[in-house]
Design an enzyme around this catalytic site. Structure first.
Site, mmCIF file in Angstrom:
data_model
loop_
_atom_site.group_PDB
_atom_site.id
_atom_site.type_symbol
_atom_site.label_atom_id
_atom_site.label_comp_id
_atom_site.label_asym_id
_atom_site.label_seq_id
_atom_site.Cartn_x
_atom_site.Cartn_y
_atom_site.Cartn_z
ATOM 1 N N GLY A 159 0.824 -1.208 0.000
ATOM 2 C CA GLY A 159 0.000 0.000 0.000
ATOM 3 C C GLY A 159 0.845 1.238 0.000
ATOM 4 O O GLY A 159 2.044 1.168 -0.247
ATOM 5 N N ASN A 160 0.218 2.380 0.256
ATOM 6 C CA ASN A 160 0.971 3.639 0.272
ATOM 7 C C ASN A 160 0.388 4.588 1.318
ATOM 8 O O ASN A 160 -0.614 4.276 1.955
ATOM 9 C CB ASN A 160 0.987 4.265 -1.126
ATOM 10 C CG ASN A 160 -0.405 4.583 -1.632
ATOM 11 O OD1 ASN A 160 -1.120 5.396 -1.065
ATOM 12 N ND2 ASN A 160 -0.815 3.894 -2.699
ATOM 13 N N ARG A 161 1.031 5.728 1.494
ATOM 14 C CA ARG A 161 0.694 6.649 2.575
ATOM 15 C C ARG A 161 -0.423 7.638 2.250
ATOM 16 O O ARG A 161 -0.645 8.579 3.001
ATOM 17 C CB ARG A 161 1.934 7.464 2.965
ATOM 18 C CG ARG A 161 3.035 6.657 3.582
ATOM 19 C CD ARG A 161 4.163 7.588 4.004
ATOM 20 N NE ARG A 161 5.301 6.845 4.509
ATOM 21 C CZ ARG A 161 5.376 6.367 5.758
ATOM 22 N NH1 ARG A 161 4.400 6.570 6.611
ATOM 23 N NH2 ARG A 161 6.442 5.699 6.139
ATOM 24 N N SER A 162 -1.094 7.466 1.128
ATOM 25 C CA SER A 162 -2.165 8.412 0.798
ATOM 26 C C SER A 162 -3.245 8.402 1.879
ATOM 27 O O SER A 162 -3.697 7.348 2.312
ATOM 28 C CB SER A 162 -2.796 8.031 -0.544
ATOM 29 O OG SER A 162 -3.929 8.826 -0.785
#
Ligand code: C5P
Length: 228
Positions: free
Chosen positions: A29-32
């Site tokens: 995943g990512n930090r958005s």
């Protein structure tokens, strides 16, 4: 009072990050946070648009009032939802942080710690949803739909960030690119943002550091002239 300049318009906004499964409990995943896309969706509705928000993973944001929210998890699901809801839309704003890669194999049960070395993860490219929208428009399937992309760029020099962003705008072929310089107190996980708006027509507007609501208003102001 807010302008009602988007009255009668249908706007699709994507927001948040995608999650690409490795097994039933793990993902890439990512930090958005989803905050910027949610702010745009909220404001577009307040300015009169009929808004569909395609939401990936967020930090648990509340659905904006009077906005239809479609929840998705993976890049593939995001693509299916964006493509479906974009048909006949006046504008599509791709604020989502879409994974560029996904694991090729998704284990059916939880991956166990093995006795040997750590395994590597084989990755495959995900479809570029934004570029796909531009291609659909070229093919005549999205006539008159304005298409807005986002770019989170790292780089110490403004000139580097802008050079990369200009190239990205040209490569993606969208009408407007919202460029955020990623770093301390910027873009990810926080309530403020800054950057530039780059237009396919060569325009460049600097966005002063401010709230994501303020940046949303600047984006929607720039969208106006692009609507058919
Ligand atoms: O190439 P990059 O990931 O920096 O581009 C960012 C823009 O492209 C964002 O608007 C994002 O929503 C979109 N994107 C996409 N599909 C992908 C990757 C990014 O639509 N697979």
């Amino acid at each position: 009072a807010l302008p009602r300049d988007l009255e009668g318009r249908r706007v699709v906004v994507s927001a948040g990050g995608t999650r690409e499964a490795l097994d039933p409990v793990r993902f890439l995943g990512n930090r958005s946070s989803g905050k910027q896309g949610y702010a745009i969706a909220r404001l577009a509705a307040q300015r009169g648009a009929q808004v569909t928000l395609i939401a990936g993973n967020t930090i648990g944001l509340e659905a904006p009032a009077a906005v239809e929210v479609v929840h998705v998890t993976s890049a593939e699901q995001l693509k299916v939802a964006v493509d479906k809801h974009s048909l006949g839309a006046d504008a599509v704003i791709m604020a989502a942080a879409v994974a560029d890669f996904r694991p090729v194999n998704v284990a059916a049960s939880k991956i166990k710690k093995g006795a040997g070395e750590p395994n590597s993860i084989e990755l495959a490219k995900t479809p570029d949803i934004l570029a796909g929208l531009v291609q659909s428009r070229r093919d005549g399937h999205l006539p008159g739909t304005a298409i807005v992309g986002f770019a989170a760029e790292t780089g110490d020099e403004h000139a580097d960030v802008l050079t990369h962003a200009r190239a990205k705008l040209a490569r993606k072929g969208c009408d407007l690119l919202v460029v955020n310089a990623v770093g301390e107190g910027k873009a990810f996980e926080v309530d403020t943002n800054d950057g530039w708006l780059l237009g396919a027509d060569g325009t460049e507007i600097a966005l002063d550091h401010g709230s994501k609501a303020l940046l949303a208003s600047r984006v929607l102001d720039a969208l106006g002239p692009l609507l058919r």
